[in-house]
Design an enzyme around this catalytic site. Structure first.
Site, short mmCIF file in Angstrom:
data_model
loop_
_atom_site.label_atom_id
_atom_site.label_comp_id
_atom_site.label_asym_id
_atom_site.label_seq_id
_atom_site.Cartn_x
_atom_site.Cartn_y
_atom_site.Cartn_z
N TYR A 162 0.79 -1.12 -0.07
CA TYR A 162 -0.12 -0.06 -0.03
C TYR A 162 0.89 1.21 -0.09
CZ TYR A 162 -3.61 3.26 1.84
OH TYR A 162 -4.26 4.41 2.25
N LYS A 166 0.98 4.02 -2.94
CA LYS A 166 0.55 5.55 -2.68
C LYS A 166 1.70 6.40 -2.70
CE LYS A 166 -3.63 4.95 -1.47
NZ LYS A 166 -4.81 5.34 -2.36
#
Length: 297
Positions: A162, A166
């Site tokens: 993640y 991001k």
């Protein structure tokens, strides 16, 4: 009541619940027509029905945003239904949290796919539409709002897939701002902190931190707190702002200004490895200290 987006058409991905739902409702309340996208089509329909019941205009869409053809059709949906597309809000995503040494290939690939590829594919098709408009002499006031995260800027223990996705989204935003400005397109990103299904599923400590207050005080973790900035960034009024990342939590908006050059030293010739210990120590001593990754000791 604000009507900065009156007459504009907006796509919000991952809008079936949480932050995306709040964005879709806020844009509709601000006068925009909204394509409510969510892989859970029933959830998207529920949000579109909420908008219609409040007097707004919305259509539901269940496209997989990381699928090339489905994403192209999602962009086309806005044009077919509303005659235009003005703003793309990339919000869709999910978590598969583990430590780096424990990830399976699927757990890594699936998160990077929906977050990073999903942002790119949607951006790519929307940008092609806006470029065609600009080349036809109808330069738009188009807006892209991407969703990064504090995890992507600072790191987050147990969220390597993640965090990496991001971080890439933050850079993709800078890239899009540099490449698309000539077509009338701005690109910005937010790093939101709010109560969502993702955060509530991140463990008991996080769930307790994110819980709604019971004493009537300001709910800093309400997803709706994130949407006012997104609605403003999606409007014509934000035309002078591009290539920036904003952290949003409760009533606080913060500019995230990462990866600036700090201290440097030029020898004027090639360094020897043995010289660099002292040099690097001096450079680090004269540079800002990095923010610790979430969960780091």
């Amino acid at each position: 009541m604000s009507t900065l987006n009156e007459g504009r058409a907006v796509i919000v991905t991952g809008a079936g619940q949480g932050i995306g739902r709040a964005h879709a409702l806020a844009f509709a309340a601000d006068g925009a027509s909204v394509v409510v996208n969510d892989f859970n089509l029933d959830a998207a329909r529920g949000v579109a029905d909420e908008i219609a019941a409040a007097g707004g205009t919305a259509v539901a869409n269940g496209a997989d945003v990381a699928d090339w053809d489905a994403a192209a059709d999602l962009v086309d949906t806005s044009v077919r239904e509303f005659g235009r597309l003005d703003t793309l809000v990339n919000n869709a995503g999910f978590l598969r949290d583990k430590m780096l040494v424990s990830f399976s290939e699927e757990e890594w690939d699936s998160v990077v796919r929906v977050h990073l590829k999903g942002h790119f594919v949607m951006l790519r098709h929307a940008a092609a539409y806006w470029r065609a408009q600009a080349k036809a002499g109808h330069t738009p006031q188009a807006r892209i709002i991407n969703t990064s995260s504090g995890a992507g800027i600072f790191g987050s223990v147990g969220q390597g897939n993640y965090s990496a996705a991001k971080a890439a989204i933050a850079e993709l935003t800078i890239q899009a701002a540099a490449e698309l400005g000539g077509y009338g397109v701005t690109a910005n990103a937010i790093a939101p902190s709010a109560r969502t299904q993702m955060t509530l599923g991140a463990g008991d400590a996080m769930a307790a931190q994110m819980a709604a207050p019971t004493d009537g005080s300001f709910d800093t973790m309400d997803p709706a707190n994130i949407s006012p900035l997104v609605v403003w960034l999606g409007s014509p009024e934000s035309g002078g702002v591009t290539g920036r990342v904003f952290e949003v939590e409760g009533g606080t908006v913060t500019v995230l200004d990462a990866w600036q050059r700090a201290a440097s030293k030029n020898k004027g010739s090639r360094w020897e490895p043995g010289e660099l210990g002292v040099v690097v120590a001096d450079l680090l001593a004269n540079s800002p200290q990095p923010v610790k990754a979430y969960g780091a000791r």
